[in-house]
Design a protein around this motif. Structure first.
Motif, PDB file in Angstrom:
ATOM      1  N   ASP A 143       0.815  -1.234   0.000  1.00 17.47           N
ATOM      2  CA  ASP A 143       0.000   0.000   0.000  1.00 17.47           C
ATOM      3  C   ASP A 143       0.839   1.270   0.000  1.00 17.47           C
ATOM      4  OD1 ASP A 143       1.061   0.023   2.530  1.00 17.47           O
ATOM      5  OD2 ASP A 143      -0.818  -0.525   3.540  1.00 17.47           O
ATOM      6  N   GLY A 144       2.156   1.156  -0.078  1.00 16.69           N
ATOM      7  CA  GLY A 144       2.997   2.333  -0.172  1.00 16.69           C
ATOM      8  C   GLY A 144       3.268   3.046   1.137  1.00 16.69           C
ATOM      9  N   THR A 145       2.820   2.485   2.290  1.00 18.34           N
ATOM     10  CA  THR A 145       3.067   3.112   3.591  1.00 18.34           C
ATOM     11  C   THR A 145       4.560   3.072   3.921  1.00 18.34           C
ATOM     12  OG1 THR A 145       0.892   2.356   4.337  1.00 18.34           O
ATOM     13  CG2 THR A 145       2.450   3.078   6.048  1.00 18.34           C
ATOM     14  N   GLU A 146       5.068   4.155   4.554  1.00 19.82           N
ATOM     15  CA  GLU A 146       6.475   4.213   4.923  1.00 19.82           C
ATOM     16  C   GLU A 146       6.787   3.188   6.019  1.00 19.82           C
ATOM     17  OE1 GLU A 146       9.840   7.389   6.556  1.00 19.82           O
ATOM     18  OE2 GLU A 146       7.758   8.029   6.280  1.00 19.82           O
ATOM     19  N   LEU A 147       7.834   2.429   5.835  1.00 22.16           N
ATOM     20  CA  LEU A 147       8.219   1.392   6.790  1.00 22.16           C
ATOM     21  C   LEU A 147       8.872   2.013   8.023  1.00 22.16           C
ATOM     22  CD1 LEU A 147       9.768  -1.254   4.360  1.00 22.16           C
ATOM     23  CD2 LEU A 147       7.423  -1.127   5.208  1.00 22.16           C
ATOM     24  N   LYS A 148       8.702   1.348   9.180  1.00 24.29           N
ATOM     25  CA  LYS A 148       9.304   1.792  10.435  1.00 24.29           C
ATOM     26  C   LYS A 148      10.320   0.762  10.927  1.00 24.29           C
ATOM     27  CE  LYS A 148       5.367   4.491  12.125  1.00 24.29           C
ATOM     28  NZ  LYS A 148       4.435   4.702  13.266  1.00 24.29           N
ATOM     29  N   VAL A 149      11.302   1.237  11.674  1.00 22.63           N
ATOM     30  CA  VAL A 149      12.346   0.356  12.243  1.00 22.63           C
ATOM     31  C   VAL A 149      11.733  -0.481  13.356  1.00 22.63           C
ATOM     32  CG1 VAL A 149      14.550   0.251  13.447  1.00 22.63           C
ATOM     33  CG2 VAL A 149      14.183   1.993  11.680  1.00 22.63           C
ATOM     34  N   ILE A 150      11.848  -1.795  13.249  1.00 22.12           N
ATOM     35  CA  ILE A 150      11.301  -2.689  14.289  1.00 22.12           C
ATOM     36  C   ILE A 150      12.401  -3.491  14.993  1.00 22.12           C
ATOM     37  CG2 ILE A 150       9.068  -2.903  13.130  1.00 22.12           C
ATOM     38  CD1 ILE A 150      10.045  -5.638  12.081  1.00 22.12           C
ATOM     39  N   GLY A 151      13.647  -3.322  14.583  1.00 25.09           N
ATOM     40  CA  GLY A 151      14.753  -4.058  15.206  1.00 25.09           C
ATOM     41  C   GLY A 151      15.986  -3.955  14.340  1.00 25.09           C
ATOM     42  N   GLU A 152      16.956  -4.742  14.669  1.00 23.46           N
ATOM     43  CA  GLU A 152      18.194  -4.714  13.891  1.00 23.46           C
ATOM     44  C   GLU A 152      18.947  -6.022  14.056  1.00 23.46           C
ATOM     45  OE1 GLU A 152      20.745  -2.286  17.311  1.00 23.46           O
ATOM     46  OE2 GLU A 152      20.091  -1.254  15.497  1.00 23.46           O
TER      47      GLU A 152
END
Length: 499
Positions: A143-152
């Motif tokens: 859907d084109g939503t901006e991704l967020k950092v969930i870990g590394e």
């Protein structure tokens, strides 16, 4: 009648001549037997020397002793002093095995993992490199939503920053009165180890560590500096090391005063070639002496150069020291021991080494007297392993209980064996060395502070021996003395857990 008398006289004369010839013949036979024994002994000695030369050239260098006690007692039971000694040996072995099993049952066994990576030390500095997705990939494909950092995900790799040669410019500001243009003041110059040199203390420490710790000759270091863009001739590096060694003299003298207060000192020496020495050939042997002593955490290791191995050298190095001295079997220490009233202890590692040489020249697959001696010495070291963490008084008590009976058995066996072995054979040399050094070797039974061997000195001198194989010789006596000072500083730091 006259004829009968003359005949009897002739017979008597002939008998005397025959008797004289028989005696001469017997004497010649005895001489031949003696010569044959000497030739046989010489042949055996040459054969053993040949075998030892092959072992030194192609054999393993380890001195570990691996013969099983069971094999020794079954194959060569006649080598035991008597049946009671054999029974005592068996009982001691069973007790030692039981103790070993009990210790193994309670002590955790540390096994090094096979394969896999070695964990990187946590104390090393970390530099984080963050890897990001590019802008186009940070949006949801649905859907084109901006991704967020969930870990590394974190992984580490070991990285080395290569050596970098740089020039430090010391700018000293000058100040003056703008009105009278007098009273000029300049910031003081920084302290330097070598005032008239353009080498920093860090550079000098780098060169000294590379040569005296890592055994990297100066000509190779010159080539390395050239690759980094700095042309430093080898003779310049050598001059820096000599001057640095001279500047260390007050520190070395302070360390020497501390060493001479130690209750026990180890000493050893090894050869060194000095090319330009007054009134001596370049091929003449000089010596580097090492001393080590002091309590844990305050150990001092001192190297000292001398053109000879004479007894005057330890007299100079020890001064008025009157404590305990641990050495190998070299007799050059006798004079200072006598003059100062020093307690002189020997080295069981050297005695064991001679029996190892005797073991190497005996027939393959056979056990003999050398194996019995090595087995007995290994038991002494087993007692020392148990006593390692004990205080000196407790260690001496344990030695009195376990080591003294072993030493008594060894002495009885030695007295019996000396008359059974050719003195010039490898085994004969080992037996006579043990006999001649016996008072010094048994001195550890009198004081719990005295170690069983001189390995601390040998371990301290080993870096010098390794370095000598690379840089081969010292050019002048001043260079040898500078090397001694720098080796002293480095090995003392190592002995006390310092970098």
């Amino acid at each position: 009648m006259k004829n009968a008398t003359a005949s009897a006289h002739d017979v008597s004369q002939l008998q005397r001549q025959v008797q004289a010839l028989e005696e001469e013949n017997a004497q010649l036979h005895r001489l031949m037997e003696k010569k044959e024994a000497q030739w046989e002994a010489a042949k055996q000695s040459l054969y053993e020397q040949f075998r030892l030369a092959l072992e030194r050239q192609f054999g393993p260098s380890t001195e570990k002793y691996g013969i099983q006690q069971g094999d020794l007692l079954i194959n060569e039971a006649e080598l035991a002093v008597d049946e009671e000694d054999s029974a005592a040996d068996d009982e001691a072995t069973e007790n030692a095995d039981a103790t070993s099993l009990a210790d193994n049952a309670t002590a955790p066994v540390k096994k090094r993992p096979r394969g896999g990576r070695v964990a990187l030390p946590p104390e090393l500095p970390r530099v984080e490199v963050v890897h990001e997705l590019n802008e186009a990939e940070r949006c949801c494909a649905q859907d084109g939503t901006e991704l967020k950092v969930i870990g590394e995900d974190v992984s580490e790799e070991l990285h080395v920053v290569p050596a970098r040669v740089e020039v430090i410019r010391h700018v000293r500001r000058k100040y003056a009165c703008p009105t009278c243009e007098e009273n000029v003041k300049t910031a003081p110059a920084p302290a330097k180890l070598l005032p008239k040199s353009n080498a920093s203390a860090t550079l000098l420490a780098y060169v000294a560590t590379a040569k005296y710790q890592d055994a990297l000759p100066l000509y190779r270091q010159s080539q390395i500096f050239a690759r980094h863009g700095a042309e430093i001739p080898r003779n310049t590096l050598a001059r820096w090391m000599v001057q640095a060694g001279e500047r260390l003299t007050p520190l070395i003298e302070t360390l020497r005063q501390h060493l001479l207060t130690a209750p026990l000192i180890h000493m050893d020496e090894t050869t060194l070639q000095v090319n330009q020495e007054e009134e001596r050939k370049a091929s003449a042997k000089s010596y580097m002496w090492v001393q080590r002593g002091g309590p844990p955490g305050q150990q001092v290791v001192l190297f000292g150069y001398a053109p000879s191995r004479a007894g005057s050298v330890p007299m100079r190095l020890l001064g008025h020291y009157a404590g305990c001295l641990v050495t190998d079997g070299y007799e050059g220490y006798a004079e200072v021991v006598r003059r100062n009233g020093i307690t002189h202890a020997g080295c069981w590692a050297h005695a064991r080494r001679k029996f190892i040489e005797a073991q190497k020249v005996q027939p393959a697959g056979k056990t003999g007297k050398a194996d019995w001696a090595l087995n007995q010495i290994s038991k002494l070291y087993g007692v020392e392993k148990q006593a390692k963490a004990l205080a000196p008084e407790a260690r001496q008590a344990l030695r009195e209980q376990k080591s003294r009976p072993l030493v008594a058995q060894l002495r009885t066996w030695l007295d019996k064996s000396l008359a059974q072995v050719l003195p010039k054979s490898a085994l004969g040399k080992a037996l006579h060395y043990l006999d001649s050094q016996w008072p010094r070797l048994t001195r550890f039974l009198e004081d719990g502070r005295i170690p069983l061997d001189n390995n601390l000195a040998e371990n301290a001198i080993r870096p010098f021996v390794v370095g000598r194989k690379n840089w081969l010789f010292s050019h002048t006596p001043s260079g040898a003395q500078a090397s001694a000072a720098i080796y002293s500083l480095i090995e003392t730091a190592k002995a006390n857990g310092l970098s």
